[in-house]
Write a protein that holds these residues in place. Structure first.
Motif, mmCIF file in Angstrom:
data_model
loop_
_atom_site.group_PDB
_atom_site.id
_atom_site.type_symbol
_atom_site.label_atom_id
_atom_site.label_comp_id
_atom_site.label_asym_id
_atom_site.label_seq_id
_atom_site.Cartn_x
_atom_site.Cartn_y
_atom_site.Cartn_z
ATOM 1 N N GLY A 47 0.831 -1.189 0.000
ATOM 2 C CA GLY A 47 0.000 0.000 0.000
ATOM 3 C C GLY A 47 0.868 1.242 0.000
ATOM 4 N N ILE A 48 0.621 2.174 -0.915
ATOM 5 C CA ILE A 48 1.450 3.361 -0.986
ATOM 6 C C ILE A 48 0.725 4.630 -0.581
ATOM 7 C CG2 ILE A 48 3.098 2.442 -2.638
ATOM 8 C CD1 ILE A 48 1.561 3.898 -4.845
ATOM 9 N N SER A 49 -0.589 4.661 -0.738
ATOM 10 C CA SER A 49 -1.336 5.833 -0.299
ATOM 11 C C SER A 49 -2.803 5.475 -0.130
ATOM 12 C CB SER A 49 -1.197 6.983 -1.302
ATOM 13 O OG SER A 49 -1.843 8.140 -0.805
ATOM 14 N N CYS A 50 -3.368 5.899 0.982
ATOM 15 C CA CYS A 50 -4.779 5.632 1.258
ATOM 16 C C CYS A 50 -5.436 6.886 1.818
ATOM 17 C CB CYS A 50 -4.932 4.457 2.223
ATOM 18 S SG CYS A 50 -4.386 2.881 1.509
ATOM 19 N N LEU A 51 -6.729 7.034 1.544
ATOM 20 C CA LEU A 51 -7.464 8.272 1.841
ATOM 21 C C LEU A 51 -8.833 7.913 2.382
ATOM 22 C CD1 LEU A 51 -7.772 11.415 1.458
ATOM 23 C CD2 LEU A 51 -8.586 10.894 -0.856
ATOM 24 N N THR A 52 -9.258 8.604 3.426
ATOM 25 C CA THR A 52 -10.579 8.342 3.995
ATOM 26 C C THR A 52 -11.689 8.836 3.070
ATOM 27 O OG1 THR A 52 -10.508 10.441 5.178
ATOM 28 C CG2 THR A 52 -9.764 8.488 6.376
ATOM 29 N N TYR A 59 -2.750 8.519 4.342
ATOM 30 C CA TYR A 59 -1.515 7.772 4.635
ATOM 31 C C TYR A 59 -0.667 7.717 3.374
ATOM 32 C CZ TYR A 59 1.546 3.743 5.048
ATOM 33 O OH TYR A 59 2.627 2.914 5.026
ATOM 34 N N TYR A 60 0.621 7.892 3.548
ATOM 35 C CA TYR A 60 1.590 7.690 2.465
ATOM 36 C C TYR A 60 2.714 6.803 2.964
ATOM 37 C CZ TYR A 60 -0.507 11.553 -0.168
ATOM 38 O OH TYR A 60 -1.369 12.347 -0.855
ATOM 39 N N LYS A 61 3.089 5.839 2.151
ATOM 40 C CA LYS A 61 4.300 5.071 2.422
ATOM 41 C C LYS A 61 5.479 6.027 2.409
ATOM 42 C CE LYS A 61 6.914 1.132 0.613
ATOM 43 N NZ LYS A 61 6.956 0.385 1.887
ATOM 44 N N GLU A 62 6.421 5.782 3.290
ATOM 45 C CA GLU A 62 7.542 6.697 3.476
ATOM 46 C C GLU A 62 8.276 6.983 2.171
ATOM 47 O OE1 GLU A 62 7.948 8.179 6.409
ATOM 48 O OE2 GLU A 62 9.553 9.426 5.552
ATOM 49 N N SER A 104 -8.455 3.189 10.053
ATOM 50 C CA SER A 104 -7.628 4.286 9.552
ATOM 51 C C SER A 104 -7.080 3.944 8.164
ATOM 52 C CB SER A 104 -6.468 4.542 10.503
ATOM 53 O OG SER A 104 -5.539 3.487 10.427
ATOM 54 N N PRO A 105 -6.753 4.966 7.377
ATOM 55 C CA PRO A 105 -6.165 4.686 6.064
ATOM 56 C C PRO A 105 -4.838 3.957 6.173
ATOM 57 C CG PRO A 105 -6.118 7.040 6.553
ATOM 58 C CD PRO A 105 -6.983 6.401 7.576
ATOM 59 N N ALA A 106 -4.076 4.225 7.219
ATOM 60 C CA ALA A 106 -2.814 3.511 7.402
ATOM 61 C C ALA A 106 -3.069 2.012 7.560
ATOM 62 C CB ALA A 106 -2.078 4.053 8.619
ATOM 63 N N THR A 107 -4.088 1.664 8.345
ATOM 64 C CA THR A 107 -4.416 0.253 8.543
ATOM 65 C C THR A 107 -4.860 -0.383 7.239
ATOM 66 O OG1 THR A 107 -5.048 0.645 10.838
ATOM 67 C CG2 THR A 107 -5.910 -1.352 9.787
ATOM 68 N N LEU A 108 -5.691 0.329 6.476
ATOM 69 C CA LEU A 108 -6.152 -0.230 5.200
ATOM 70 C C LEU A 108 -5.008 -0.397 4.217
ATOM 71 C CD1 LEU A 108 -9.526 1.641 4.749
ATOM 72 C CD2 LEU A 108 -9.210 -0.787 5.166
ATOM 73 N N CYS A 109 -4.061 0.524 4.236
ATOM 74 C CA CYS A 109 -2.919 0.409 3.338
ATOM 75 C C CYS A 109 -2.050 -0.792 3.708
ATOM 76 C CB CYS A 109 -2.087 1.697 3.355
ATOM 77 S SG CYS A 109 -2.363 2.758 1.904
ATOM 78 N N ILE A 110 -2.065 -1.165 4.949
ATOM 79 C CA ILE A 110 -1.286 -2.328 5.379
ATOM 80 C C ILE A 110 -2.043 -3.625 5.119
ATOM 81 C CG2 ILE A 110 -0.340 -3.511 7.405
ATOM 82 C CD1 ILE A 110 0.251 -0.664 8.526
ATOM 83 N N LEU A 111 -3.337 -3.640 5.454
ATOM 84 C CA LEU A 111 -4.115 -4.876 5.387
ATOM 85 C C LEU A 111 -4.743 -5.125 4.017
ATOM 86 C CD1 LEU A 111 -5.970 -4.780 8.823
ATOM 87 C CD2 LEU A 111 -3.841 -5.949 8.226
ATOM 88 N N GLY A 112 -4.934 -4.087 3.232
ATOM 89 C CA GLY A 112 -5.616 -4.230 1.948
ATOM 90 C C GLY A 112 -7.075 -3.874 2.054
#
Length: 126
Positions: A47-52, A59-62, A104-112
């Motif tokens: 996951g590189i970027s997710c948005l509510t 969230y953005y990957k570093e 959170s968008p960070a969680t979704l970017c990690i889990l899919g």
């Protein structure tokens, strides 16, 4: 059933820019958290970027912070990924995704996410 179709991929030189689009049909994308993922050759999907859904948390990957920007146009039922300063390491198939859960968008970017497009290939090469 939500359906997602990506476009905008292609070949670009290092340092160049591309804008990916993800067009949704079958439902209103504004109800969903959305995100962009990618899978490089021989590697797993990340996951590189997710948005509510309300555009109030991102969230953005570093490795893409400051270079990539996620946005949406609810009137067009479309999500975008603006990519600048592209590097050979950004070469991958890029997927957009959507989910109605309220983590959170960070969680979704990690889990899919639950809904996926088929992807568009981005190749960064001179």
């Amino acid at each position: 059933q939500l359906q997602l179709v990506e476009s905008g991929g292609g070949l670009v030189q290092p340092g160049g820019s591309l804008r990916l689009s993800c067009s949704a049909s079958g439902d209103t994308l504004a109800r969903y958290h959305v995100g962009w993922f990618r899978q490089a050759p021989g590697k797993g999907r990340e996951g590189i970027s997710c948005l509510t859904s309300t555009d109030d948390d991102t969230y953005y990957k570093e490795s893409v912070k400051g270079r990539f920007t996620i946005s949406r146009d609810n009137a067009k039922n479309t999500v975008y990924l603006q990519m600048t300063s592209l590097e050979p390491g950004d070469t991958a198939v890029y997927y957009c995704a959507a989910d109605r859960s309220r983590v959170s968008p960070a969680t979704l970017c990690i889990l899919g996410m639950d809904y996926w497009g088929k992807g568009t290939l981005v190749t960064v090469s001179s």
